[in-house]
Design a protein around this motif. Structure first.
Motif, short mmCIF file in Angstrom:
data_model
loop_
_atom_site.label_atom_id
_atom_site.label_comp_id
_atom_site.label_asym_id
_atom_site.label_seq_id
_atom_site.Cartn_x
_atom_site.Cartn_y
_atom_site.Cartn_z
N ASN A 176 7.40 -2.63 -11.17
CA ASN A 176 5.81 -2.41 -10.84
C ASN A 176 5.33 -3.63 -9.88
O ASN A 176 4.30 -3.87 -9.75
N SER A 177 6.37 -4.46 -9.35
CA SER A 177 5.82 -5.63 -8.47
C SER A 177 4.96 -5.36 -7.17
O SER A 177 4.13 -5.97 -6.97
N MET A 249 -11.36 -16.14 6.89
CA MET A 249 -10.41 -17.25 6.60
C MET A 249 -10.33 -17.49 5.30
O MET A 249 -9.62 -18.51 4.86
N GLU A 250 -11.13 -16.68 4.44
CA GLU A 250 -11.11 -16.73 2.98
C GLU A 250 -9.44 -16.69 2.20
O GLU A 250 -8.88 -15.61 2.89
N THR A 251 -9.19 -17.33 1.35
CA THR A 251 -7.88 -17.10 0.65
C THR A 251 -7.89 -15.75 -0.18
O THR A 251 -9.03 -15.77 -0.79
N ASN A 252 -7.08 -14.98 -0.39
CA ASN A 252 -7.10 -13.81 -1.31
C ASN A 252 -5.74 -13.88 -1.89
O ASN A 252 -5.07 -12.64 -1.78
N SER A 253 -5.09 -14.94 -2.27
CA SER A 253 -3.68 -14.79 -2.75
C SER A 253 -3.46 -13.82 -3.90
O SER A 253 -2.20 -13.61 -4.18
N ASP A 254 -4.58 -13.56 -4.48
CA ASP A 254 -4.23 -12.56 -5.48
C ASP A 254 -3.95 -11.10 -4.88
O ASP A 254 -3.28 -10.28 -5.55
N GLN A 255 -4.11 -10.86 -3.44
CA GLN A 255 -3.50 -9.73 -2.95
C GLN A 255 -2.36 -10.12 -2.02
O GLN A 255 -1.89 -9.35 -1.38
N ASN A 256 -1.98 -11.16 -2.31
CA ASN A 256 -0.67 -11.43 -1.47
C ASN A 256 -0.84 -11.48 -0.27
O ASN A 256 0.16 -11.35 0.66
N MET A 260 4.21 -7.64 0.44
CA MET A 260 4.96 -6.89 -0.68
C MET A 260 5.07 -8.17 -1.58
O MET A 260 5.59 -9.44 -1.01
N GLN A 261 5.05 -7.80 -2.86
CA GLN A 261 5.44 -8.91 -3.83
C GLN A 261 6.77 -9.65 -3.80
O GLN A 261 6.66 -11.05 -3.78
N LYS A 262 7.61 -8.89 -3.58
CA LYS A 262 8.89 -9.79 -3.41
C LYS A 262 9.02 -10.62 -2.27
O LYS A 262 9.63 -11.75 -2.38
N LEU A 263 8.38 -10.18 -1.10
CA LEU A 263 8.38 -11.22 0.12
C LEU A 263 7.35 -12.19 -0.06
O LEU A 263 7.77 -13.23 0.05
N TYR A 264 6.42 -11.80 -0.80
CA TYR A 264 5.49 -13.27 -0.94
C TYR A 264 5.95 -14.28 -1.75
O TYR A 264 5.99 -15.38 -1.69
N TYR A 329 9.95 -3.25 5.51
CA TYR A 329 10.17 -3.18 4.28
C TYR A 329 9.03 -1.89 3.79
O TYR A 329 9.48 -1.08 3.01
N LYS A 330 7.67 -2.13 4.20
CA LYS A 330 6.73 -1.10 3.87
C LYS A 330 7.29 0.12 4.51
O LYS A 330 7.00 1.35 3.88
N THR A 331 7.79 0.25 5.76
CA THR A 331 8.00 1.43 6.45
C THR A 331 9.33 2.02 5.51
O THR A 331 9.26 3.28 5.16
N ARG A 332 10.22 1.30 5.14
CA ARG A 332 11.42 1.83 4.30
C ARG A 332 10.75 2.53 3.02
O ARG A 332 11.21 3.44 2.78
#
Length: 769
Positions: A176-177, A249-256, A260-264, A329-332
Motif C-alpha cells: 500500500n506504499s 515553494m511550499e513543502t508538501n512532504s506528506d505527498q512525497n 512514488m513512496q519507494k523512490l522517496y 516507474y509510474k509508466t511501468r
C-alpha cells in the motif's frame, strides 16, 4: 479530457443517423497507412516537407464532439475520409483476423447499420477470438503471470511494456506504499482526482490532458509570456521565471512531492546518509518540484562540477535523475496494473473493454526518457548515480556493469595533448584544474546506451526498443539517425515516444556541434514507420493525433546561455504544461585579470542578428586591419570564437598577403607546433586562435604583444586566461569588438549592469583597466 472514451475521440461512437463530415486530405506517406501490408518503401525516412504536410493534416483532421453533434441532423451522405485510427486498424488487420473483423465492424457503425447486424458481427468476432491467438493486446493470461520465464517484450510483445512475468498482478512490491498512485490508476483515462494547484501538471494530469484545437493553435504560435518569478534557492543573484500558474515553494512532504513512496524513501535515506538533514528546503528538492511539474526547463547558469561547483551540479543531477526514475516507474506501474485488469476479462470482450478508453497508457514504443550528454566520463557519472538512486529492491542485479565500466571508464589512455606538447605526465598540472577534471576521464563523444528496468534488475546495453531510458551523445544519436536514412532496414522509431528529454552540460556540447542537438530534437516524437508490436487499442490518443511533441518535457542544463540554446528552447520546446527558465545577474570576470591591461571595447553597429557577422567582418577590415597592416611590430593574436568566423578571417588575410599562422580546432598537430614556434620567434606576424582550440587544448601562447578579441568567448572563464597571456608584453593592451547582439556574452564578462550601459550608451568606445 481522458474521461472521454477512445471511441468518442476516434469516431468509434455509434451514430444513429447519417452525418456530414468534411473531407480532409490525408498526410503524405503516413507510416501507418491504409495499404494491406507494410512495404519496404514505407520504411523510407520522410523528408521534412512530408513531415510538415503530415503534421498540418493531423492538426486539422480531427472533429470535436460538438462538431459531430452539429452535423448529425444532416441527411446528405458524403464520403467520410478514414481517420488515423481507421488507417491503423486497416493496416494491422491484414495480419490479424480479429483486428480485420474489428475494422469491418467500425465501418458498419459509421454507415449506421442496425443493431441486429452488429450483433451478428459480434458473434462472428467472438468465435474468431476463441480460435485465433490474441494478437497485439499486450496482455497475458493469469497463469502466465506466475509461470512464464522472463520474456523480452521488445520482441515478443508491446515494446512499451515491461516484463509482466517479473511482476505480480499489481506490480506494486511495496503493498500500500503507493496508494495514491493506485487511486489515480483506478481512473486512468478519466478525469483525475482533484490535486493542489501547485501539482496540477503531475504525471497523470499532464499525460491525461487532451489538447483542444485552440490549444494546439496557441502552442504553434511559439508565444510565451513569463508571468511570475521566484527566487532561486542558494543562488542569491538568480531567479526563476515561468509561464502559466506559479510553482509553489511550499513543502508538501506528506505527498512525497509527487514521488512514488519507494523512490522517496530511498532518496531521503541517501540524502541523510550524506550528512544533510534539510531535504525539504534543499536545492535538489526544489528543482525536482520544477521537474515534476512537467514544464520545459531552461537552467543555463548552474556551476558545473569541473568549476568547483560539484555540490550544485550534483544536486541538480540527483533531481532530474529522480524525476526520470519516477516517470519510468509510474509508466511501468500504469501498464502492469492495466495488464492485470485486462487479464481478468474474458477473451471475447477484451476489445469492448479496450474501446471504453480506460486503458490508454502507452506510446508507439517503449523508451520514455532520454539523456543527452557530451562525454563518456559524464555519462559514467550520470549512469552510476542513476543506479545508486534506484531502490535496492529494483537493482539486485545490474547486468553488464563490468562492460559499462570498461567502456566508459578512464582506462589506460595516453594524454594526447601532453604527447603533442612534448611534455610528460608529470607536467600535467600545468593545465588548469577544470581542464584536468573535465578531460581527465573518458573523452569519447560517440556513444549510445539503452537501460532497461525490471522488477529485480537493471539491464545496461539493452536493445533500444526494449529500453526505458536511452543515454546518448549528440554525435552517437546523429550517427544512428544517419544510418536509418541510408539503410532501409534500419529505423529510429524508438525516438517516437520520448516523453522526458534531459540535455545536461549543454555548454560542453556547444564546443562540439550544436547543430546535432537541433537535428535530434527535430527527430523526436515523429510517427513511427513500423508497428514494433504496439497494441494500437492502448495508444494514448494524442500520439495518434501527432501531438506527442506537445507532451514532451525538455530539460536543458548548462553553465551559460547562448542564442542557439535560446532558439531551441523557444522554437522546439512546445510543452503544453508551459516553461520555466532561470535568470541571473552577473558580476563579471574582470577582477580575475592579474595584469594591468588596458582593455578597449569597440562597439560596431549591426542592423540585425542575421547581418551581425557581416557587420563584424566589415568593421574589422575597415577599422582594425589597417592599423595592423601598418604596424611594424608583430606578436598580434586574433582570438576568434567560432570556426565560421575563423575561416572568413583566414580568407581575408590570404587576400591581403598578410603574414599569419593558424591555431584552430582542425589544425594538424604538426602545423600547430610549427605555428607556435613561428609566432614566438616573430616569423609570423599574426596568429589566429579559436575558442574551441583553447577549450580542447588550453594552450598558453607565448610571444603575444598585442591582443585583439575579434569575438568574445562563450565561456567567461576563458577571457581572463587569454588576457593574462599578455604577460611579458610591452604594450599591455587588448582590443575587443562587440555589438548589441553580443549581450549574453558581454554581461558574463563585464557584468550585467556594465553591459547594459555599454549597449545603451551613445558612445562606441569603452575602456577598462
Amino acid at each position: 479530457m481522458m474521461g472521454k472514451s477512445l471511441a468518442e475521440k476516434k469516431g468509434l461512437k455509434k451514430l444513429k443517423t447519417r452525418e456530414t463530415i468534411k473531407t480532409v486530405k490525408q498526410p503524405i506517406k503516413r507510416p501507418f497507412n491504409d495499404k494491406p501490408e507494410m512495404t519496404k518503401a514505407a520504411k523510407k525516412p520522410r523528408k521534412k516537407s512530408d513531415d510538415k504536410v503530415a503534421n498540418d493534416s493531423l492538426l486539422t483532421s480531427g472533429h470535436s464532439l460538438k462538431e459531430l453533434s452539429n452535423s448529425v441532423n444532416q441527411e446528405e451522405d458524403i464520403f467520410r475520409e478514414p481517420s488515423v485510427f481507421d488507417n491503423l486498424l486497416k493496416a494491422l488487420g491484414s495480419g490479424s483476423e480479429k483486428l480485420a473483423t474489428l475494422y469491418k465492424k467500425r465501418q458498419l457503425e459509421q454507415e449506421g447499420r442496425s443493431d441486429s447486424e452488429e450483433d451478428k458481427i459480434a458473434t462472428f468476432e467472438s468465435a474468431s477470438l476463441s480460435e485465433e491467438e490474441d494478437v497485439g493486446t499486450g496482455s497475458v493470461s493469469e497463469s502466465s503471470l506466475g509461470d512464464a520465464e522472463e520474456d523480452d517484450l521488445g520482441e515478443h510483445g508491446p515494446a512499451d511494456m515491461l516484463e509482466q512475468t517479473e511482476e505480480d498482478e499489481t506490480g506494486d512490491e511495496d503493498g500500500n506504499s503507493d496508494a495514491g498512485d493506485s487511486q489515480d490508476l483506478e481512473i486512468s483515462g478519466q478525469t483525475i482526482l482533484d490535486e493542489p494547484e501547485s501539482t496540477r501538471f503531475s504525471f497523470h494530469r499532464h499525460l491525461g490532458h487532451i489538447l483542444t484545437n485552440e490549444e494546439v493553435d496557441e502552442l504553434m504560435k511559439n508565444k510565451w509570456k513569463f508571468k511570475w518569478e521566484l527566487p532561486a534557492i542558494s543562488m542569491p543573484v538568480s531567479r526563476w521565471a515561468g509561464t502559466g500558474d506559479q510553482v509553489s515553494m511550499e513543502t508538501n512532504s506528506d505527498q512525497n512531492y509527487g514521488l512514488m513512496q519507494k523512490l522517496y524513501n530511498h532518496w531521503l535515506d541517501i540524502y541523510k546518509t550524506s550528512g544533510f538533514s534539510d531535504f525539504d528546503t534543499s536545492r535538489q528538492r526544489f528543482f525536482f518540484s520544477l521537474c515534476s511539474s512537467y514544464r520545459d526547463i531552461l537552467h543555463c547558469n548552474k556551476k558545473p562540477f569541473y568549476l568547483k561547483g560539484n555540490e550544485e551540479d550534483s544536486s541538480i543531477m540527483d533531481a532530474y535523475i529522480m524525476h526520470a526514475l519516477n516517470h519510468v516507474y509510474k509508466t511501468r506501474d500504469l501498464v502492469i496494473k492495466s495488464d492485470a485488469k485486462l487479464a481478468k476479462h474474458q477473451e471475447g470482450n477484451k476489445e469492448e473493454v479496450l474501446r471504453g478508453g480506460t486503458f490508454l497508457d502507452q506510446g508507439f514504443t517503449r523508451p520514455k526518457v532520454m539523456f543527452i550528454l557530451p562525454l563518456g566520463s559524464i555519462a559514467l557519472r550520470v549512469v552510476k548515480r542513476l543506479i545508486q538512486l534506484t531502490p535496492i529492491s529494483n537493482k539486485a542485479n545490474v547486468e553488464h556493469m563490468d562492460r559499462f565500466s570498461e567502456e566508459f571508464g578512464t582506462g589506460d589512455v595516453e594524454d594526447d595533448d601532453e604527447q603533442k606538447d612534448g611534455s610528460s605526465k608529470s607536467q600535467k598540472p600545468a593545465k588548469p584544474a577544470d581542464f584536468q577534471i573535465l578531460f581527465g576521464g573518458n573523452n569519447n563523444d560517440h556513444f549510445m546506451l539503452g537501460i532497461k528496468f525490471t522488477k529485480r534488475s537493471i539491464k545496461l546495453y539493452s536493445d533500444f526498443y526494449s529500453s526505458d531510458i536511452i543515454v546518448a551523445s549528440p554525435l552517437g544519436l546523429i550517427t544512428k539517425i544517419g544510418e536509418a536514412e541510408v539503410e532501409k532496414e534500419k529505423d529510429v522509431d524508438y525516438l517516437s515516444s520520448i516523453e522526458v528529454l534531459i540535455i545536461d552540460h549543454a555548454d560542453v556540447i556547444t564546443m562540439q556541434n550544436w547543430s546535432h542537438v537541433n537535428t535530434l530534437v527535430e527527430q523526436l516524437n515523429r510517427m513511427p514507420f513500423n508497428q514494433h508490436g504496439t497494441d494500437v487499442m492502448r495508444i494514448r490518443p494524442w500520439y495518434l493525433d501527432g501531438h506527442a511533441h506537445f507532451y514532451r518535457q525538455t530539460i536543458l542544463l548548462g553553465s551559460f546561455l547562448n542564442p542557439d540554446m535560446n532558439a531551441l528552447f523557444n522554437r522546439l520546446c512546445v510543452n503544453h504544461a508551459g516553461k520555466v527558465k532561470s535568470m541571473t545577474e552577473y558580476k563579471g570576470v574582470l577582477p580575475k585579470i592579474l595584469l594591468e591591461v588596458r582593455q578597449v571595447y569597440e562597439r560596431f553597429d549591426a542592423p540585425s542578428i542575421a547581418e551581425a557577422d557581416d557587420a563584424r567582418l566589415d568593421y574589422f577590415c575597415k577599422k582594425v586591419f589597417p592599423k595592423i597592416k601598418d604596424s611594424i611590430e608583430g606578436g598580434i593574436m586574433l582570438f576568434i570564437s567560432s570556426y565560421f568566423e575563423f575561416v572568413r578571417i583566414r580568407n581575408f588575410l590570404k587576400s591581403q598577403n598578410a603574414s599569419f599562422c593558424l591555431l584552430g580546432e582542425y589544425t594538424k598537430q604538426s602545423d600547430i607546433s610549427r605555428a607556435r614556434v613561428w609566432f614566438f620567434e616573430g616569423k609570423r606576424k599574426i596568429m589566429l586562435y579559436t575558442e574551441r582550440a583553447h577549450f580542447y587544448h588550453r594552450y598558453k601562447i607565448r610571444g603575444i604583444q598585442n591582443l585583439i578579441i575579434y569575438s568574445l568567448p562563450e565561456r567567461k572563464e576563458f577571457y581572463p586566461e587569454i588576457i593574462n597571456m599578455l604577460d611579458g608584453s610591452k604594450n599591455m593592451m587588448c582590443n575587443v569588438l562587440f555589438s548589441r547582439f553580443d549581450h549574453l556574452r558581454l554581461e558574463r564578462i563585464v557584468g550585467t549592469s556594465a553591459a547594459k550601459r555599454m549597449l545603451s550608451s551613445d558612445k562606441n568606445i569603452f575602456v577598462f583597466t
